[in-house]
Scaffold this active site. Structure first.
Site, PDB file in Angstrom:
ATOM      1  CD  GLU A 227      -5.249   3.745   1.860  1.00 24.39           C
ATOM      2  OE1 GLU A 227      -4.319   3.199   2.491  1.00 24.39           O
ATOM      3  OE2 GLU A 227      -6.451   3.417   1.992  1.00 24.39           O
TER       4      GLU A 227
ATOM      5  CG  HIS B  62      -1.990  -0.942   1.279  1.00 24.32           C
ATOM      6  ND1 HIS B  62      -1.839  -2.287   1.060  1.00 24.32           N
ATOM      7  CD2 HIS B  62      -3.323  -0.737   1.494  1.00 24.32           C
ATOM      8  CE1 HIS B  62      -3.031  -2.859   1.137  1.00 24.32           C
ATOM      9  NE2 HIS B  62      -3.949  -1.954   1.399  1.00 24.32           N
TER      10      HIS B  62
HETATM   11  N1  ADE Z   1      -5.830  -2.380   6.007  1.00 26.66           N
HETATM   12  C1  ADE Z   1      -7.048  -2.683   5.559  1.00 26.66           C
HETATM   13  N2  ADE Z   1      -7.440  -1.787   4.652  1.00 26.66           N
HETATM   14  C2  ADE Z   1      -6.431  -0.899   4.501  1.00 26.66           C
HETATM   15  C3  ADE Z   1      -6.216   0.253   3.705  1.00 26.66           C
HETATM   16  N3  ADE Z   1      -7.117   0.706   2.835  1.00 26.66           N
HETATM   17  N4  ADE Z   1      -5.055   0.929   3.839  1.00 26.66           N
HETATM   18  C4  ADE Z   1      -4.129   0.509   4.696  1.00 26.66           C
HETATM   19  N5  ADE Z   1      -4.282  -0.564   5.471  1.00 26.66           N
HETATM   20  C5  ADE Z   1      -5.415  -1.269   5.372  1.00 26.66           C
HETATM   21 ZN    ZN Z   2      -6.042  -2.115   1.323  1.00 32.02          ZN
END
Ligand code: ADE
Ligand code: ZN
Length: 334
Positions: free
Chosen positions: A197, A194
């Site tokens: 975001e 990730h």
């Molecule tokens: N864990 C579950 N969903 C998540 C997300 N969107 N971003 C980071 N960690 C997560």
């Molecule tokens: Zn996620």
């Protein structure tokens, strides 16, 4: 368009299995396992799902996991998701799980893994759904704890395809996990993370450079750096974008501002995914529909997004070709 989206074969590449815990199941499992929840009713659980940011959500997400105790709980959770995906014509899933959210509560790593593996095998036999399992490290925890988690995965290599990185992005940059990712890749695990975001474009570049990821989870903020966008497009690295998640976590201010079309126009291999559907109000079909309606995406754009999901998947070359053939046959006939 709605019928086409509902019926098209779909692949989901960004799904936290713990994020499929529907309020009803949370309540039932709390009762089954004698876990006390801070909610009296299913409606109260739903009403609590108002998030201003990622951390707000994560606090409830980790609290919700407390009802998952027995092997059967993990199986039931995964099976409910897979049955639902079958009804949405999802044919391939790449699923994250967060073992540290469970081992920290005294639950055995192998209990979680074997339950998930059993559900995925059963979905393959029953529905023909193919799958990959990706184990995430929680980035708010230490490097040492990530190494301990990797040690569990090493013993279960046949069942875990890749490693990922999730949880609180702010304050926990990719380089914190450079060494654990190097070791994981050395052992043959594919790497994803990730990034971009809530965190800056720099986190996306650093995840590529230092974690050597093969796919970007979210990646929205990469768009702030045009050189980085060109690089991601040139290297053909897919992005697993999660429209309803972005809306509910205020990564975008409204769905009409969602950058999905900009991603496609920049030549990025963007895909549509649900992230934590029980918390964000929709599974695959709902994610497609909401962003299609808000951006007035064309049939061509939807077709491209659907194709990107198979192209960007970790299916082996032969399986990918078969899945794309099935997809293209559906598109030609509908
Ligand atoms: N864990 C579950 N969903 C998540 C997300 N969107 N971003 C980071 N960690 C997560
Ligand atoms: Zn996620």
């Amino acid at each position: 368009m709605r019928t086409f989206i509902e019926n098209m074969p779909k692949a989901e590449l960004h799904l936290h299995i713990e994020g499929t815990l529907e309020p009803q199941m949370m309540m039932a499992l709390a009762k089954r396992n004698n876990v006390t929840l801070p909610y009296a009713t299913v409606d109260e659980i739903r009403q609590a799902y108002e998030f201003s940011n990622l951390q707000d959500f994560l606090d409830l997400y980790y609290a919700g996991m407390s009802v998952l105790v027995e092997r059967q709980d993990f199986f039931d959770l995964a099976w409910a998701y897979l049955e639902k995906m079958h009804t949405q014509n999802v044919t391939h899933v790449e699923i994250f799980f967060d073992p540290q959210g469970h081992t920290a509560r005294g639950i055995n790593f192998d209990t979680v893994l074997s339950a998930l593996t059993d559900a995925l095998d059963q979905a393959n036999r029953t529905f023909g759904i193919t799958s990959k399992l990706i184990m995430c490290f929680l980035r708010h925890l230490s490097e040492e704890e990530a190494f301990e988690t990797l040690a569990h995965a090493r013993k279960a290599k046949g069942h875990i395809f890749g490693v990922g990185l999730d949880s609180s992005e702010i304050g926990h940059p990719p380089r914190k996990f450079e060494r654990v990712f190097a070791e994981a890749r050395n052992e043959g695990f594919v790497a994803v993370a990730h990034c971009g975001e809530e965190g800056p474009a720099e986190n996306v570049a650093d995840s590529l450079d230092y974690l050597k990821i093969s796919r970007i989870d979210h990646g929205n903020r990469a768009l702030e750096d045009p050189a980085l966008v060109s690089r991601i497009a040139d290297e053909g690295i897919a992005l697993t974008v999660c429209p309803l998640s972005n809306l509910r976590l205020n990564v975008v201010t409204s769905m009409t501002d969602h950058p999905l079309r900009r991603m496609l126009n920049a030549g990025l291999c963007a895909t549509i995914n649900s992230d934590d559907p029980a918390y964000f109000g929709g599974y695959m079909t709902e994610n497609y529909l909401s962003v299609q309606e808000a951006l007035n995406l064309s049939r061509d754009e939807i077709e491209q997004l659907g194709r990107n999901a198979y192209t960007g998947s970790f299916l082996d070359a032969a399986s990918k070709r078969v899945a794309l053939d099935v997809y293209d046959t559906f598109v030609a006939a509908n």
